[in-house]
Design a protein around this motif. Structure first.
Motif, PDB file in Angstrom:
ATOM      1  N   ASP A  82      -5.734  15.482 -13.853  1.00 17.34           N
ATOM      2  CA  ASP A  82      -5.641  14.959 -14.644  1.00 17.34           C
ATOM      3  C   ASP A  82      -5.711  12.902 -14.774  1.00 17.34           C
ATOM      4  OD1 ASP A  82      -5.365  17.735 -15.567  1.00 17.34           O
ATOM      5  OD2 ASP A  82      -3.094  17.205 -15.465  1.00 17.34           O
ATOM      6  N   LEU A  83      -5.184  12.867 -13.118  1.00 19.41           N
ATOM      7  CA  LEU A  83      -5.322  11.689 -13.523  1.00 19.41           C
ATOM      8  C   LEU A  83      -6.833  10.693 -13.043  1.00 19.41           C
ATOM      9  CD1 LEU A  83      -4.183   8.837 -13.336  1.00 19.41           C
ATOM     10  CD2 LEU A  83      -3.230   9.264 -10.818  1.00 19.41           C
ATOM     11  N   ALA A  84      -7.421  11.946 -12.370  1.00 24.63           N
ATOM     12  CA  ALA A  84      -8.625  11.180 -12.266  1.00 24.63           C
ATOM     13  C   ALA A  84      -9.399  11.278 -13.683  1.00 24.63           C
ATOM     14  CB  ALA A  84      -9.908  12.058 -11.024  1.00 24.63           C
ATOM     15  N   ARG A  85      -8.973  11.821 -14.047  1.00 27.45           N
ATOM     16  CA  ARG A  85     -10.283  12.334 -15.578  1.00 27.45           C
ATOM     17  C   ARG A  85      -9.813  10.968 -16.471  1.00 27.45           C
ATOM     18  NH1 ARG A  85      -7.879  14.306 -20.132  1.00 27.45           N
ATOM     19  NH2 ARG A  85      -6.414  15.279 -18.622  1.00 27.45           N
ATOM     20  N   LYS A  86      -8.241  11.029 -16.529  1.00 26.12           N
ATOM     21  CA  LYS A  86      -8.055   9.907 -17.951  1.00 26.12           C
ATOM     22  C   LYS A  86      -8.672   8.249 -16.945  1.00 26.12           C
ATOM     23  CE  LYS A  86      -3.911  12.498 -18.961  1.00 26.12           C
ATOM     24  NZ  LYS A  86      -4.473  11.926 -20.475  1.00 26.12           N
ATOM     25  N   LEU A  87      -8.602   8.012 -15.821  1.00 26.08           N
ATOM     26  CA  LEU A  87      -9.398   7.156 -14.999  1.00 26.08           C
ATOM     27  C   LEU A  87     -10.497   6.674 -15.184  1.00 26.08           C
ATOM     28  CD1 LEU A  87      -7.635   6.549 -11.053  1.00 26.08           C
ATOM     29  CD2 LEU A  87      -7.122   5.230 -13.459  1.00 26.08           C
ATOM     30  N   LYS A  88     -11.384   7.729 -15.353  1.00 29.96           N
ATOM     31  CA  LYS A  88     -13.131   7.717 -15.738  1.00 29.96           C
ATOM     32  C   LYS A  88     -13.514   8.215 -17.334  1.00 29.96           C
ATOM     33  CE  LYS A  88     -16.975  10.689 -15.940  1.00 29.96           C
ATOM     34  NZ  LYS A  88     -16.990  12.522 -15.312  1.00 29.96           N
ATOM     35  N   GLY A 130       0.945  -0.654  -0.258  1.00 28.90           N
ATOM     36  CA  GLY A 130      -0.156   0.061   0.448  1.00 28.90           C
ATOM     37  C   GLY A 130       0.816   1.277   0.105  1.00 28.90           C
ATOM     38  N   ARG A 131       1.883   1.332   0.855  1.00 27.52           N
ATOM     39  CA  ARG A 131       2.412   2.517   0.694  1.00 27.52           C
ATOM     40  C   ARG A 131       3.777   2.238  -0.574  1.00 27.52           C
ATOM     41  NH1 ARG A 131       4.746  -0.295   5.611  1.00 27.52           N
ATOM     42  NH2 ARG A 131       6.549   0.012   4.575  1.00 27.52           N
ATOM     43  N   ASN A 132       3.807   1.626  -1.356  1.00 24.03           N
ATOM     44  CA  ASN A 132       4.420   1.860  -2.694  1.00 24.03           C
ATOM     45  C   ASN A 132       3.371   2.140  -3.633  1.00 24.03           C
ATOM     46  OD1 ASN A 132       7.124   0.602  -1.295  1.00 24.03           O
ATOM     47  ND2 ASN A 132       6.622  -1.351  -2.223  1.00 24.03           N
ATOM     48  N   VAL A 133       2.181   1.894  -3.582  1.00 26.42           N
ATOM     49  CA  VAL A 133       1.033   2.195  -4.135  1.00 26.42           C
ATOM     50  C   VAL A 133       1.352   3.766  -3.904  1.00 26.42           C
ATOM     51  CG1 VAL A 133      -0.884   1.502  -5.503  1.00 26.42           C
ATOM     52  CG2 VAL A 133      -0.202  -0.407  -4.433  1.00 26.42           C
ATOM     53  N   ALA A 134       1.058   4.103  -3.394  1.00 27.72           N
ATOM     54  CA  ALA A 134       1.283   5.418  -2.984  1.00 27.72           C
ATOM     55  C   ALA A 134       2.061   5.973  -3.141  1.00 27.72           C
ATOM     56  CB  ALA A 134       1.222   5.694  -1.545  1.00 27.72           C
ATOM     57  N   ALA A 135       3.443   5.615  -3.172  1.00 26.11           N
ATOM     58  CA  ALA A 135       4.146   6.918  -3.260  1.00 26.11           C
ATOM     59  C   ALA A 135       4.682   6.929  -4.923  1.00 26.11           C
ATOM     60  CB  ALA A 135       6.371   6.484  -2.845  1.00 26.11           C
ATOM     61  N   ASN A 136       4.832   5.700  -5.596  1.00 25.13           N
ATOM     62  CA  ASN A 136       4.421   4.780  -6.917  1.00 25.13           C
ATOM     63  C   ASN A 136       3.441   6.031  -7.771  1.00 25.13           C
ATOM     64  OD1 ASN A 136       7.324   3.655  -6.826  1.00 25.13           O
ATOM     65  ND2 ASN A 136       5.507   1.202  -6.279  1.00 25.13           N
ATOM     66  N   VAL A 137       2.491   5.729  -7.868  1.00 29.05           N
ATOM     67  CA  VAL A 137       1.749   6.241  -8.121  1.00 29.05           C
ATOM     68  C   VAL A 137       1.637   8.415  -8.582  1.00 29.05           C
ATOM     69  CG1 VAL A 137      -1.127   7.494  -8.013  1.00 29.05           C
ATOM     70  CG2 VAL A 137      -0.741   4.809  -7.950  1.00 29.05           C
ATOM     71  N   ARG A 138       2.314   8.247  -6.882  1.00 26.02           N
ATOM     72  CA  ARG A 138       2.634   9.599  -7.214  1.00 26.02           C
ATOM     73  C   ARG A 138       3.641  10.306  -8.453  1.00 26.02           C
ATOM     74  NH1 ARG A 138       2.058  14.378  -3.510  1.00 26.02           N
ATOM     75  NH2 ARG A 138       0.978  13.249  -1.849  1.00 26.02           N
ATOM     76  N   ARG A 139       4.109   9.520  -7.578  1.00 30.05           N
ATOM     77  CA  ARG A 139       5.805   9.976  -8.510  1.00 30.05           C
ATOM     78  C   ARG A 139       5.809   9.433 -10.011  1.00 30.05           C
ATOM     79  NH1 ARG A 139       8.637   5.750 -11.034  1.00 30.05           N
ATOM     80  NH2 ARG A 139       7.478   4.004 -10.094  1.00 30.05           N
ATOM     81  N   ILE A 140       4.713   8.924 -10.945  1.00 26.30           N
ATOM     82  CA  ILE A 140       4.114   8.693 -12.069  1.00 26.30           C
ATOM     83  C   ILE A 140       3.717   9.581 -12.309  1.00 26.30           C
ATOM     84  CG2 ILE A 140       3.622   7.055 -13.843  1.00 26.30           C
ATOM     85  CD1 ILE A 140       4.412   5.028 -11.651  1.00 26.30           C
ATOM     86  N   ARG A 141       2.289   9.616 -11.693  1.00 26.37           N
ATOM     87  CA  ARG A 141       1.451  10.563 -11.960  1.00 26.37           C
ATOM     88  C   ARG A 141       2.377  12.270 -12.861  1.00 26.37           C
ATOM     89  NH1 ARG A 141      -0.438  15.104  -9.732  1.00 26.37           N
ATOM     90  NH2 ARG A 141      -0.022  13.774  -7.446  1.00 26.37           N
ATOM     91  N   ALA A 191      -6.605  -0.083 -13.365  1.00 27.49           N
ATOM     92  CA  ALA A 191      -6.450   1.080 -13.840  1.00 27.49           C
ATOM     93  C   ALA A 191      -5.452   1.876 -13.841  1.00 27.49           C
ATOM     94  CB  ALA A 191      -8.183   1.632 -13.130  1.00 27.49           C
ATOM     95  N   LEU A 192      -4.912   1.915 -12.528  1.00 28.54           N
ATOM     96  CA  LEU A 192      -3.677   2.937 -12.247  1.00 28.54           C
ATOM     97  C   LEU A 192      -2.524   2.842 -13.421  1.00 28.54           C
ATOM     98  CD1 LEU A 192      -4.256   3.775  -8.692  1.00 28.54           C
ATOM     99  CD2 LEU A 192      -4.297   5.258 -10.716  1.00 28.54           C
ATOM    100  N   SER A 193      -2.433   1.480 -13.315  1.00 29.21           N
ATOM    101  CA  SER A 193      -1.541   0.426 -14.290  1.00 29.21           C
ATOM    102  C   SER A 193      -1.666   0.246 -15.675  1.00 29.21           C
ATOM    103  CB  SER A 193      -1.364  -1.173 -13.859  1.00 29.21           C
ATOM    104  OG  SER A 193      -0.770  -1.477 -12.825  1.00 29.21           O
ATOM    105  N   VAL A 194      -2.753   0.642 -16.681  1.00 31.87           N
ATOM    106  CA  VAL A 194      -2.949   0.936 -17.544  1.00 31.87           C
ATOM    107  C   VAL A 194      -3.184   2.333 -18.089  1.00 31.87           C
ATOM    108  CG1 VAL A 194      -4.908   0.840 -19.099  1.00 31.87           C
ATOM    109  CG2 VAL A 194      -4.889  -1.409 -17.699  1.00 31.87           C
ATOM    110  N   VAL A 195      -3.473   3.270 -17.053  1.00 33.63           N
ATOM    111  CA  VAL A 195      -3.752   4.747 -17.422  1.00 33.63           C
ATOM    112  C   VAL A 195      -2.404   5.306 -17.071  1.00 33.63           C
ATOM    113  CG1 VAL A 195      -4.727   7.564 -16.674  1.00 33.63           C
ATOM    114  CG2 VAL A 195      -6.157   4.817 -16.645  1.00 33.63           C
ATOM    115  N   LEU A 196      -1.737   4.710 -16.578  1.00 34.86           N
ATOM    116  CA  LEU A 196      -0.123   5.079 -16.344  1.00 34.86           C
ATOM    117  C   LEU A 196       1.329   4.365 -17.464  1.00 34.86           C
ATOM    118  CD1 LEU A 196      -0.181   5.877 -12.315  1.00 34.86           C
ATOM    119  CD2 LEU A 196       0.198   7.647 -13.327  1.00 34.86           C
ATOM    120  N   ASN A 197       0.484   3.990 -17.468  1.00 31.68           N
ATOM    121  CA  ASN A 197       1.500   2.898 -18.797  1.00 31.68           C
ATOM    122  C   ASN A 197       2.199   2.193 -18.073  1.00 31.68           C
ATOM    123  OD1 ASN A 197       1.305   1.873 -21.529  1.00 31.68           O
ATOM    124  ND2 ASN A 197       3.049   3.513 -21.560  1.00 31.68           N
TER     125      ASN A 197
END
Length: 176
Positions: free
Chosen positions: A36-42, A16-27, A70-76
């Motif tokens: 922007d990320l929320a729009r792309k997820l929608k 969970g901590r890794n997901v948090a840090a990595n989503v922010r880093r990649i975003r 979904a996060l993986s797909v949108v963040l590629n």
């Protein structure tokens, strides 16, 4: 219970901590805001509000399997890029889980081994006795890999053990 009195979720597990840090880093690497990320997820069919994205990044919201995909797909990126630490050093020790493995041992390993496991290259735990290692590796391939990949990997495993036999090592089963 109102939102004001509900205790905040605080993510304490490694994934969970890794997901948090990595989503922010990649975003941020994409130059996207949480909006922007929320729009792309929608647009991708998995709506997560901007405030929920921010909570993920602050370790205040859990990510379920569908969110992770979904996060993986949108963040590629592959899901491992979100789940695992950025480090893949063979000297960094990672405590994968706070508890114990079924054999009573700690669930810890090098960051390098963790990435190999997540990429499906190795089983998480080796067999305790060398003579059981072939069987353990065979079961890992059979259970963890899709049939076509598993067949190729089983052939490679058999070649590896055949070479050991030819070199005079007798620590594994005969594959002839």
């Amino acid at each position: 219970m109102s939102d004001e009195t509900r205790p905040k979720t605080q993510i304490t597990d490694l994934a969970g901590r890794n997901v948090a840090a990595n989503v922010r880093r990649i975003r941020e690497a994409h130059g996207w805001s949480t909006y922007d990320l929320a729009r792309k997820l929608k647009e991708a069919g998995r709506p997560i509000s901007p405030s929920a994205v921010a909570k993920v990044e602050r370790e205040e919201r859990r990510v379920d399997a569908g969110d992770l995909v979904a996060l993986s797909v949108v963040l590629n990126v592959n899901p491992s890029a979100l789940l695992l630490p950025r480090d893949d050093s063979p000297t960094t020790i990672v405590d994968l889980m706070p508890g114990k493995h079924t054999d009573g041992g700690e669930v810890r390993m090098t960051a390098s081994r963790l990435w190999e496991w997540a990429d499906g290259e190795v089983q998480l735990f080796s067999a305790p006795k060398a003579e059981d290692d072939f069987q353990a590796q065979r079961e890992f391939i059979q259970n963890a890999r899709p049939p076509r990949r598993g067949l190729r990997e089983m052939e490679a495993l058999l070649r590896q053990y055949r070479l050991k036999d030819e070199e005079g090592h007798t620590d594994g089963p005969s594959v002839d």
